[in-house]
Design an enzyme around this catalytic site. Sequence first.
Site, PDB file in Angstrom:
ATOM      1  CE1 TYR A   1      -3.804  -2.252   0.091  1.00 47.03           C
ATOM      2  CE2 TYR A   1      -2.452  -3.471   1.639  1.00 47.03           C
ATOM      3  CZ  TYR A   1      -3.539  -3.405   0.786  1.00 47.03           C
ATOM      4  OH  TYR A   1      -4.343  -4.487   0.626  1.00 47.03           O
ATOM      5  CE  LYS A   2       3.000   2.010   4.484  1.00 48.62           C
ATOM      6  NZ  LYS A   2       2.194   0.837   4.745  1.00 48.62           N
ATOM      7  CB  ILE A   3       5.048   6.195  -2.107  1.00 49.39           C
ATOM      8  CG1 ILE A   3       4.021   7.112  -1.429  1.00 49.39           C
ATOM      9  CG2 ILE A   3       5.675   6.865  -3.336  1.00 49.39           C
ATOM     10  CD1 ILE A   3       4.545   8.451  -0.952  1.00 49.39           C
TER      11      ILE A   3
END
Length: 439
Positions: free
Chosen positions: A219-221
Amino acid sequence: MDKSLLAVNGGPRAAAPLSPQPSKLGREELMELIGLWEMSPDVRRKIEALLAGDTALRGPHLFRYYNPRPSKVAEAEQLFARYIGVPHALAVNSCTSALIAAFRALGIGAGDEVIVPGYTFFATAATVGACNAIPVIADVDDTLTLDPRDVARKITPRTKAIAVVHMRGAPAQMDELLALARRRRLAVVEDVAQACGGAYKGRMLGSLGTIGCFSFDYYKILNCGEGGFLTTSDEWLFTRAQSWHDTAACWRPNRYATERREGELFCGENYRMSELQGAVAVAQIRQAGRFLKGYRTNRDRILRALKLPGNVALRRLSDPKGDTGSTIGIYLPDVEKTKWALQAMKAEGLPAGGLYDAQVKDWHIYPYWEHILARKAVAPDGLPWSGAPRRALPKYSKDMCPRTLDYLSRCVMINVQWAWTADDCRKVASGMNKVLRAL
Ligand SMILES: Cc1ncc(COP(=O)(O)O)c(C=O)c1O
């Protein structure tokens, strides 16, 4: 027994040659991986045909160390260190692992305290406890990151570090926090899980504090499914973090050599990143510039078109230029209006989220860190809580940081997407304006 027949004495070898062993990892594993992509049956058939005809297909070596090919994990570390602007980056299997390795590298343990913000994912605080140290919870302010004044109030003779979280894509107030840490001789561990690619006054997040910790979970950049990095300019801390992350010591130039310096070797864990994750991380890091440009361009497009009424304020940013642009936060005048605006924005199709609702459990907010509030221990030794005198333990309660809860309960956040078009941004801004006009 005629000893001259022994191979050691020049006799014939009894067990050679044995048949060469094919790699256990081959076509089937590759097809499983390829199956993770959404592709047409036609393309899949073509790939299958291509692989079936390749007699030279050899399996990959998925362990980063002792790898006959150049390691993808090592390549990801080099790329990431260059991107963040530090001499050392260590790939690990999560940001949770990076945080534990960071605290352990700093020598943090029983009886020590680490200050954490009341608004962060639970892992920031839980990892302090997992190192047998005590998390001390401090308020966030209207930046939604640590309030330096509350941090100053929470420092005790047992405080060893401040865990600074760059929450929801925006940098924390680093000038104030770094100055405070310098004055009080504390380490600063930056939790950059949610703000990879962000900066503060021209320096990349994760390069300002003593150690930076990043998440590459899905879910991260940037992501490689599960994964993380630890960054530092301190070679000794890097050595100790490596030692904790791989207690098998495969990372050492000479695995079984005695300590090169007291404190290099101790009982650690295994947080090694696999070559599978490393390969994906390499490709992600190469695209970081593109993703960040997308987030920031789209944030600016929305902000230019946004017409905020007088009683609505934007989230304060410690350095607007360094913000990743992955979120836009606004504060409404009270909780009722916030709830109404959130519902109305969602109804318009906006990707809006609230940050705190007293009825909804969320592990990003300290009142729900029940294992900490209830001082849970993993073993009968009672650690981390038994590491300090009872009267010295922080007084945890669900309302211990009322300012944090006030800001969170009045905030609506828009999750910006890097690949939105100008038209998407126009729609988002006009949806927000429509709701805010009716407030
Ligand atoms: C602020 C923060 N810290 C730490 C973590 C933990 O990251 P990981 O899932 O890689 O362990 C997260 C993940 O959500 C996070 O948001």
